[in-house]
Design an enzyme around this catalytic site. Structure first.
Site: not given
Ligand code: COA
Length: 260
Positions: A112, A115, A135
């Protein structure tokens, strides 16, 4: 605004949002995502803020990912909602802000974290930064836009390798890939961000916001980016900034944009 997980500061036209959970390497839990949404929204609505920086506190991490401890017990439905809510509140939200957002990547940007950096309008990094989408090593896939934005930025083959291996790349490799625009030593990172912001702030904030819309249109399904560009180009002609910018050029002086 009183925040528990982030810090905000305003200086010289720049709002800096710092994720402040250094003992958890600034991992994004639900509360942090909600606070970030509020802080980005407030900065975007603040007429004095011309550029937004997003960074992490400490010298080790930008953001080490979504907070794993928070979703370890989730089921299929909870998992889907986690991704949907996060994308809505933070990742898509940041990408579509009208104020430029620069990710100042000061260490690990994983999951994240990467991201969030990729949802920002562009990225600069320090030499100690490491980036990756780990992930699949947890049995899950990137859920905050990583499978879409990483291929946009580095190409499908490199993105596939990064996602499949769950590996990390260093800052210089990220620069080679086009994932970050500049790499400098950690102590030079904020000064560089400020220098770039200074260049941005000399220009019309209204035109910049229309340019963001037009560039983003290239990546939206069902939207014709060329048509968006034509519309936003035309809209510029109705702004005070356009009048000032063209008049200043013809009068051979520096433009003083009203930002309207
Ligand atoms: N979620 C929750 N907590 C996290 C976290 C995350 N994504 N990343 C780091 N932390 C926590 C650790 O659990 C640890 O907490 P503790 O001190 O209470 O045990 C603390 O942050 C420091 O991390 P630690 O692993 O001890 O640091 P390290 O220097 O040994 O390793 C990393 C750094 C980034 C390699 C490692 O923390 C890591 O792999 N983090 C997870 C990255 C990830 O998979 N992100 C994607 C999530 S979808």
């Amino acid at each position: 605004m009183d925040y528990q997980n982030i810090l905000t500061a305003f200086n010289n036209g720049i709002t800096t949002i710092t994720i402040n959970r250094p003992t958890k390497l600034n991992a994004l839990n639900k509360a942090t995502i909600e606070e970030l949404h509020k802080a980005f929204d407030a900065a975007d609505k603040d007429a004095d803020t011309k550029v937004i920086f997003i960074t992490g506190s400490g010298e080790k991490a930008f953001v080490a990912g979504a907070d794993i401890s928070e979703f370890a017990n989730f089921d299929v439905s909870n998992g889907g909602q986690l991704a949907a809510k996060g994308q809505e509140l933070l990742f898509d939200f940041v990408e579509n802000l009208s104020t430029p957002v620069i990710a100042v990547v000061n260490g690990f940007a994983l999951g994240g974290g990467l991201e969030l950096a990729m949802a920002s309008h562009f990225r600069i990094a320090s030499t100690n930064a490491k980036m990756g989408l780990p992930e699949v090593s947890l049995g899950v896939i990137p859920g905050y836009g990583g499978t879409q934005r990483l291929p946009q930025l580095v190409g499908k083959g490199r993105a596939m390798e990064m996602v499949m291996t769950a590996g990390m790349i260093d800052a210089n490799t990220a620069k080679d890939y086009g994932l970050v625009n500049h790499v400098v030593e950690l102590e030079e990172l904020m000064p560089l961000a400020e220098k770039i912001a200074g260049k941005i702030m000399r220009n019309s904030s209204v035109a910049i916001s229309k340019a963001i819309t037009a560039v983003n249109a290239n990546f939206k399904d069902g939207v014709n980016g060329y048509e968006t560009e034509i519309k936003e180009f035309g809209n510029c002609f109705g702004t005070e900034d356009f009048k000032e910018g063209t008049t200043a050029f013809l009068e051979k002086r520096k433009a003083n944009f009203p930002g309207k």
